[in-house]
Scaffold this active site. Sequence first.
Site, PDB file in Angstrom:
ATOM      1  N   HIS B  14      49.938  39.242  51.087  1.00 29.69           N
ATOM      2  CA  HIS B  14      49.371  38.939  49.873  1.00 29.69           C
ATOM      3  C   HIS B  14      50.206  37.646  49.072  1.00 29.69           C
ATOM      4  O   HIS B  14      51.151  37.063  49.685  1.00 29.69           O
ATOM      5  CB  HIS B  14      49.614  40.022  48.794  1.00 29.69           C
ATOM      6  CG  HIS B  14      50.827  40.488  48.449  1.00 29.69           C
ATOM      7  ND1 HIS B  14      50.823  41.396  47.601  1.00 29.69           N
ATOM      8  CD2 HIS B  14      52.045  40.022  48.796  1.00 29.69           C
ATOM      9  CE1 HIS B  14      52.577  41.473  47.476  1.00 29.69           C
ATOM     10  NE2 HIS B  14      52.954  40.554  47.894  1.00 29.69           N
ATOM     11  N   CYS B  33      56.917  34.881  45.321  1.00 31.81           N
ATOM     12  CA  CYS B  33      55.777  35.702  45.649  1.00 31.81           C
ATOM     13  C   CYS B  33      54.512  34.741  45.207  1.00 31.81           C
ATOM     14  O   CYS B  33      53.297  34.969  45.777  1.00 31.81           O
ATOM     15  CB  CYS B  33      55.476  36.646  44.886  1.00 31.81           C
ATOM     16  SG  CYS B  33      56.710  37.979  45.109  1.00 31.81           S
ATOM     17  N   HIS B  39      52.738  35.907  52.110  1.00 33.31           N
ATOM     18  CA  HIS B  39      53.828  36.512  52.766  1.00 33.31           C
ATOM     19  C   HIS B  39      53.327  37.772  52.851  1.00 33.31           C
ATOM     20  O   HIS B  39      52.273  38.477  52.217  1.00 33.31           O
ATOM     21  CB  HIS B  39      55.202  36.439  51.986  1.00 33.31           C
ATOM     22  CG  HIS B  39      55.054  37.228  50.586  1.00 33.31           C
ATOM     23  ND1 HIS B  39      54.405  36.732  49.313  1.00 33.31           N
ATOM     24  CD2 HIS B  39      55.604  38.608  50.214  1.00 33.31           C
ATOM     25  CE1 HIS B  39      54.514  37.596  48.584  1.00 33.31           C
ATOM     26  NE2 HIS B  39      55.243  38.704  49.109  1.00 33.31           N
ATOM     27  N   HIS B  41      54.185  42.571  54.021  1.00 33.28           N
ATOM     28  CA  HIS B  41      55.008  43.806  53.723  1.00 33.28           C
ATOM     29  C   HIS B  41      54.600  44.913  54.654  1.00 33.28           C
ATOM     30  O   HIS B  41      53.229  44.969  54.861  1.00 33.28           O
ATOM     31  CB  HIS B  41      54.936  44.428  52.182  1.00 33.28           C
ATOM     32  CG  HIS B  41      55.635  43.330  51.272  1.00 33.28           C
ATOM     33  ND1 HIS B  41      56.669  43.086  51.071  1.00 33.28           N
ATOM     34  CD2 HIS B  41      54.676  42.636  50.320  1.00 33.28           C
ATOM     35  CE1 HIS B  41      57.252  42.205  50.081  1.00 33.28           C
ATOM     36  NE2 HIS B  41      55.819  41.866  49.529  1.00 33.28           N
ATOM     37  N   ASP B  79      44.850  47.632  56.017  1.00 30.01           N
ATOM     38  CA  ASP B  79      45.712  47.238  57.160  1.00 30.01           C
ATOM     39  C   ASP B  79      45.470  46.051  58.038  1.00 30.01           C
ATOM     40  O   ASP B  79      44.133  45.697  58.369  1.00 30.01           O
ATOM     41  CB  ASP B  79      45.763  48.568  58.261  1.00 30.01           C
ATOM     42  CG  ASP B  79      46.843  48.384  59.246  1.00 30.01           C
ATOM     43  OD1 ASP B  79      48.044  47.842  58.686  1.00 30.01           O
ATOM     44  OD2 ASP B  79      46.708  48.769  60.351  1.00 30.01           O
ATOM     45  N   HIS B  80      46.632  45.318  57.961  1.00 29.06           N
ATOM     46  CA  HIS B  80      46.353  43.798  58.891  1.00 29.06           C
ATOM     47  C   HIS B  80      45.360  42.980  58.120  1.00 29.06           C
ATOM     48  O   HIS B  80      44.606  42.340  58.666  1.00 29.06           O
ATOM     49  CB  HIS B  80      46.288  43.914  60.494  1.00 29.06           C
ATOM     50  CG  HIS B  80      47.346  44.499  60.923  1.00 29.06           C
ATOM     51  ND1 HIS B  80      47.759  45.815  60.813  1.00 29.06           N
ATOM     52  CD2 HIS B  80      48.417  43.777  61.752  1.00 29.06           C
ATOM     53  CE1 HIS B  80      48.934  46.001  61.447  1.00 29.06           C
ATOM     54  NE2 HIS B  80      49.522  44.572  62.198  1.00 29.06           N
ATOM     55  N   GLU B 124      56.662  49.069  48.570  1.00 29.13           N
ATOM     56  CA  GLU B 124      56.388  47.880  48.922  1.00 29.13           C
ATOM     57  C   GLU B 124      57.594  47.566  49.862  1.00 29.13           C
ATOM     58  O   GLU B 124      57.352  46.763  50.977  1.00 29.13           O
ATOM     59  CB  GLU B 124      56.392  46.808  47.836  1.00 29.13           C
ATOM     60  CG  GLU B 124      56.037  45.216  48.020  1.00 29.13           C
ATOM     61  CD  GLU B 124      55.963  44.485  47.205  1.00 29.13           C
ATOM     62  OE1 GLU B 124      54.918  44.242  46.493  1.00 29.13           O
ATOM     63  OE2 GLU B 124      57.004  43.923  46.532  1.00 29.13           O
TER      64      GLU B 124
END
Lengths: 141, 139
Positions: B14, B33, B39, B41, B79-80, B124
Amino acid sequence: MRVELTRRYSFAASHRLHSLQLSDEENLRIYGKCNNPYGHGHNYFIEVTLSGPVEPSTGMIADLGELDQFVAREVIEPFDHTYLNKDVPAFRERVPTTENLCIEIFDRLKAFPGARLVRIRLEETGRNSFEYTGQSDRSLR
Amino acid sequence: MVYLTRKIEFSAAHLYHNPAFSPEENRRIFGKCNNPNGHGHNYVLEVTVGGETDPATGMVIDLNELKQIMEDEVMRRMDHRFLNYEVPELAGQIPTCENIAAVIWRLLEPKIHHGKLARVRLWENPELYVDCYGEDGAR
């Protein structure tokens, strides 16, 4: 939508559990190893929980940088690598149990201007943790 | 009332950027951010369902049922993925932990028919999590 944000911090400090209201024998019986006159230490972990509306322009309850600075100034800097009984005035006459430490941290952080403080959770070790939401009877302290 | 919690992990990218802010404001407010390339998590999601235990099964909700709902509603969507560009439910919002948790609440709440969604907790990283309790917010 009720949303709460929780941030974790840590500090290391030593303490001795010894109540001025109890005799030496009673202190030893009640606090055991924790009454050792030279003190002992812990790595404490604090969880700070805030609540409030999520600001639409930032998507955030509170600015984490502001929270980090506030917690550093009010709690981490005055507590980290200290002997709580002597170096923190609040514990010169109050026993620095993790219960009392949890209340002290709540009282120091409740003035955070960015959002409402709802809970402090404090881990003394991996097996002991304490929570305070600011609602207990303060006359019991 | 008994509360059951199931945990899953997903990885996503994100970035935080509000087009209404100037580039300087974006950098000041969102810091690292705001990196335009994004980047990521490893998010950890804990979903808590509360309810009465069914005497016949001893369960609040069948764990396989909850697992499937979390798979369909969260894993397949997030996811991904790059949350800003690939998750339509987050379009127009900054994909903070607060907003993602609220989106996950809205996705899961109507799908849970045994017990009631009580809390969505989204980590996070090991230092930060958000709890969402829905519109009623009672605990």
